[in-house]
Motif scaffolding. Structure first.
Motif, mmCIF file in Angstrom:
data_model
loop_
_atom_site.group_PDB
_atom_site.id
_atom_site.type_symbol
_atom_site.label_atom_id
_atom_site.label_comp_id
_atom_site.label_asym_id
_atom_site.label_seq_id
_atom_site.Cartn_x
_atom_site.Cartn_y
_atom_site.Cartn_z
ATOM 1 N N GLY A 356 -1.827 17.352 9.822
ATOM 2 C CA GLY A 356 -0.456 17.406 9.321
ATOM 3 C C GLY A 356 0.340 16.343 9.224
ATOM 4 O O GLY A 356 1.112 16.156 8.295
ATOM 5 N N ALA A 357 0.078 15.301 9.937
ATOM 6 C CA ALA A 357 0.964 13.981 9.824
ATOM 7 C C ALA A 357 0.108 13.248 8.475
ATOM 8 O O ALA A 357 0.962 12.910 7.709
ATOM 9 C CB ALA A 357 0.596 13.001 11.107
ATOM 10 N N ARG A 358 -0.914 13.501 8.176
ATOM 11 C CA ARG A 358 -1.802 12.675 6.900
ATOM 12 C C ARG A 358 -1.184 13.643 5.648
ATOM 13 O O ARG A 358 -0.684 12.818 5.112
ATOM 14 C CB ARG A 358 -3.157 13.123 7.262
ATOM 15 N N ARG A 359 -1.010 14.823 5.933
ATOM 16 C CA ARG A 359 -0.473 15.591 4.674
ATOM 17 C C ARG A 359 0.992 15.220 4.357
ATOM 18 O O ARG A 359 1.386 15.257 3.293
ATOM 19 C CB ARG A 359 -0.687 16.930 4.883
ATOM 20 N N ALA A 360 1.742 14.886 5.423
ATOM 21 C CA ALA A 360 3.101 14.534 5.204
ATOM 22 C C ALA A 360 3.290 13.057 5.053
ATOM 23 O O ALA A 360 4.529 12.463 4.984
ATOM 24 C CB ALA A 360 4.102 14.901 6.366
ATOM 25 N N GLY A 361 2.102 12.380 4.824
ATOM 26 C CA GLY A 361 2.249 10.709 4.635
ATOM 27 C C GLY A 361 2.727 10.082 5.784
ATOM 28 O O GLY A 361 3.516 9.065 5.433
ATOM 29 N N LEU A 362 2.474 10.694 7.104
ATOM 30 C CA LEU A 362 3.391 9.761 8.086
ATOM 31 C C LEU A 362 2.091 9.253 8.917
ATOM 32 O O LEU A 362 1.132 9.636 9.299
ATOM 33 C CB LEU A 362 3.826 10.937 8.951
ATOM 34 N N SER A 363 2.659 7.832 9.560
ATOM 35 C CA SER A 363 1.766 7.318 10.569
ATOM 36 C C SER A 363 1.356 8.081 11.771
ATOM 37 O O SER A 363 2.446 8.579 12.192
ATOM 38 C CB SER A 363 2.202 5.878 10.680
ATOM 39 N N CYS A 364 0.294 7.860 12.186
ATOM 40 C CA CYS A 364 0.031 8.924 13.271
ATOM 41 C C CYS A 364 -1.295 8.029 14.024
ATOM 42 O O CYS A 364 -2.063 7.352 13.694
ATOM 43 C CB CYS A 364 -0.574 10.170 12.807
ATOM 44 N N ILE A 365 -0.894 7.988 15.606
ATOM 45 C CA ILE A 365 -1.917 7.580 16.579
ATOM 46 C C ILE A 365 -2.084 8.581 17.661
ATOM 47 O O ILE A 365 -1.319 9.384 18.019
ATOM 48 C CB ILE A 365 -1.720 6.190 17.288
ATOM 49 N N ASP A 366 -3.309 8.559 18.267
ATOM 50 C CA ASP A 366 -3.569 9.441 19.444
ATOM 51 C C ASP A 366 -2.812 8.793 20.692
ATOM 52 O O ASP A 366 -2.872 7.765 20.605
ATOM 53 C CB ASP A 366 -4.928 9.205 19.784
ATOM 54 N N VAL A 367 -2.074 9.434 21.401
ATOM 55 C CA VAL A 367 -1.588 8.958 22.620
ATOM 56 C C VAL A 367 -1.605 10.070 23.718
ATOM 57 O O VAL A 367 -2.234 11.322 23.617
ATOM 58 C CB VAL A 367 0.159 9.153 22.539
ATOM 59 N N VAL A 368 -1.498 9.521 25.194
ATOM 60 C CA VAL A 368 -1.671 10.704 26.038
ATOM 61 C C VAL A 368 -0.309 10.731 26.594
ATOM 62 O O VAL A 368 0.737 9.900 26.410
ATOM 63 C CB VAL A 368 -2.577 10.232 27.191
ATOM 64 N N SER A 369 -0.023 12.042 27.519
ATOM 65 C CA SER A 369 1.324 12.277 27.861
ATOM 66 C C SER A 369 1.476 11.868 29.461
ATOM 67 O O SER A 369 0.448 12.464 30.206
ATOM 68 C CB SER A 369 1.686 13.541 27.813
ATOM 69 N N GLY A 370 2.055 10.746 29.708
ATOM 70 C CA GLY A 370 2.049 10.525 30.994
ATOM 71 C C GLY A 370 2.956 11.258 31.859
ATOM 72 O O GLY A 370 3.122 11.358 33.217
#
Ligand SMILES: [Zn+2]
Length: 426
Positions: A356-370
Motif C-alpha cells: 500500500g505504501a509502495r503504491r502510494a509512492g511513500l517511503s516505508c520501513i519495517d518497525v516493531v511496536s514497543g
C-alpha cells in the motif's frame, strides 16, 4: 490463512485517495471535546466527555450510512455493509479515550482514519465484497480504569468481561456503573468466546509514539509485531541506621544495592539489541530521610523484547543480578507482576501495508511496536497488522503531541489500500 476470506480482486485505481483535509478537520473537531489549554486533550474513559466523543463518532458513522453496534464493554463498531455480508468484516480502529494530559492523535487517528476510508469509498461509489467495520475500543489508555486495553482485552479473552466491569476508578466508580451512566452498556456480546464476531482481518493506524520513523525520514512504518513485556516489583531490604554513627563497612544500605540493580537492568537490555528494552521507572525509598541509611527500596523493572527467548534471558539475568546483590545482610526479592508475550503480526497483512505504501509512492520501513495497542489483543483472534506514521519528536501521552497532516493522510491512504486489498472490490 483463513480460507473463508475473499481472494483480493483487481487492485483498485492507484489514484484513489483519501481526503486529508477532511481527516484533519475531523481530528480537530474531536480534539475540541476535552481540549486542554496547552493544546492537548483530557478525555478519560467513560466520562461524560468520552460520551460526547463517542456520540460524535456515531453521528459521523451514521452520516456515512453505517450501522453502529455497542457491546457489553462499550466497544463501538460502525459497519459498512459488504456485497456478501456473510463474510467476516475487514476491520480497523483504535481508541478515543486519552491520558489526563494526552494529545489529539493517539488513538483518535486510527478511528478517524477508518471513518475517512469509508467516506472515500462512499465518494468513489466503491462497494467491497466483505463488510468493513471501524472499531472504537473502550479504555485503551488504562488511565482511569485498570487493566489497560480493556475493550480489546475482553474481546480477545485476555481477561473476562466480569473482571473488566468490576474494575473501579480512584473514586470507587465501577466500569459497569460508568458504562450505564453514559448509556454505553450495550447488549452485543463483548468477547469472541461469547459470540462477538471474529474479523477477517484487522488493521490499526497509529502515530508511532517513538522517534524511529522521524529519525529515518520515513513516512510509513509497517509494524511487524509488538514487543513482549515482563514487569517486576523488586524489593531490596537492608537495615535502617543513623547516617552519622554507622561506619561505612557496617552498613546494610538498600539504596546502594538498588542503584547497582538499576545499572544492571540497563546493561541487561543493552546486551539484547536491537529490540531489548529495560527500564526502572519507580523507586520508593524507605524511610526516605536524609540522615537515615535506607533500609528498604522498592523498584519496578520493565523488560521488553521481540521474542520469548530474549525475555527469558532477561528474566534469568535479572534473577542472577538479584542473587549477586543479596549479600552482607541484604535480601532482594523479585516478584513478576505482568507477562505479555511478544505478538507477531500477520505476514500477509504486513506485506499489504508495505505494498500500500509502495503504491502510494511513500517511503516505508519495517518497525516493531514497543507499546501496547488494541491491535496486539485483536491479533489473538484474527490476522492483524498496524500502520505507523511519524509524530513530532516521537512524543505522545503529552499535550504537545503533534503529527503532520501529510503524514496522517499518507497513513490513511495505506490503510485504504490495505483494507481494499483484503476486503475485495465488488
Ligand atoms: Zn493509542
Amino acid at each position: 490463512m483463513d480460507l473463508s476470506m475473499p481472494i483480493p480482486s483487481a487492485a483498485p485505481s492507484a489514484s484513489l485517495a483519501i481526503d486529508g483535509q477532511r481527516l484533519w478537520q475531523r481530528l480537530m473537531a474531536l480534539a475540541r471535546i476535552g481540549a486542554t489549554p496547552k493544546g492537548g486533550v483530557c478525555r478519560l474513559a467513560l466520562t461524560d466527555l468520552d460520551r460526547q466523543g463517542r456520540e460524535l463518532f456515531m453521528r459521523w458513522a451514521c452520516e456515512l450510512g453505517c450501522t453502529v453496534r455497542v457491546d457489553a464493554i462499550g466497544n463501538l463498531f460502525a459497519r459498512r455493509a459488504g456485497v456478501d455480508d456473510t463474510l467476516p468484516a475487514v476491520a480497523t480502529g483504535s481508541h478515543i479515550d486519552t491520558q489526563p494530559t494526552g494529545g489529539k492523535f493517539d488513538g483518535n487517528y486510527g478511528v478517524l482514519a477508518g471513518l475517512e476510508v469509508l467516506a472515500t469509498l462512499n465518494d468513489a461509489g466503491i462497494r467491497t465484497r466483505a463488510p468493513l467495520e471501524v472499531c472504537v475500543w473502550t479504555n485503551e489508555e488504562g488511565s482511569r480504569f485498570v487493566p489497560v486495553m480493556m475493550g480489546s482485552g475482553v474481546y480477545a479473552g485476555a481477561f473476562s468481561l466480569e473482571h473488566a466491569l468490576a474494575a473501579t476508578d480512584r473514586d470507587g466508580v465501577s466500569v459497569r456503573d460508568a458504562l450505564r451512566a453514559i448509556g454505553h452498556a450495550g447488549d452485543a456480546p463483548a468477547a469472541v468466546a461469547d459470540g462477538a464476531p471474529r474479523f477477517g482481518a484487522y488493521f490499526e493506524a497509529h502515530i508511532e509514539q517513538g522517534p524511529v520513523l522521524e529519525n529515518a525520514g520515513v513516512t510509513i512504518g509497517a509494524v511487524t509485531g509488538a514487543l513482549g513485556q515482563r514487569w517486576y516489583d523488586v524489593t531490596v531490604t537492608g537495615m535502617e541506621a543513623h547516617a552519622g554513627p554507622t561506619p561505612m563497612p557496617l552498613r546494610r544500605d538498600a539504596l546502594l544495592v538498588a542503584a547497582g540493580l538499576v545499572q544492571r537492568v540497563h546493561a541487561i537490555a543493552l546486551a539484547e539489541q536491537p529490540h531489548g528494552r529495560g527500564t526502572v521507572g519507580c523507586l520508593d525509598v524507605f524511610p526516605n530521610s536524609r540522615n537515615v541509611i535506607p533500609g528498604r527500596v522498592r523498584l519496578t523493572v520493565d523488560f521488553r523484547h521481540a521474542d520469548d527467548a530474549g525475555l527469558a534471558r532477561m528474566d534469568a539475568a535479572l534473577r542472577d543480578a538479584a542473587r549477586e546483590a543479596a549479600r552482607g545482610g541484604i535480601t532482594v526479592d523479585v516478584n513478576p507482576v505482568v507477562d505479555f508475550p511478544p505478538q507477531p503480526f500477520d505476514a500477509e497483512l504486513v506485506e499489504w501495508v508495505r505494498q500500500g505504501a509502495r503504491r502510494a509512492g511513500l517511503s516505508c520501513i519495517d518497525v516493531v511496536s514497543g507499546a501496547g495497542h488494541d491491535a496486539v489483543y485483536v491479533a489473538r483472534t484474527a490476522p492483524t497488522a498496524m500502520i505507523f506514521v511519524p509524530c513530532k519528536d516521537g512524543i505522545s501521552h503529552n499535550e504537545i503531541e503533534d503529527a503532520k497532516p501529510e503524514h496522517l493522510a499518507a497513513g490513511a491512504n495505506v490503510l485504504l489500500h490495505a483494507m481494499l486489498a483484503r476486503a475485495g472490490v465488488a
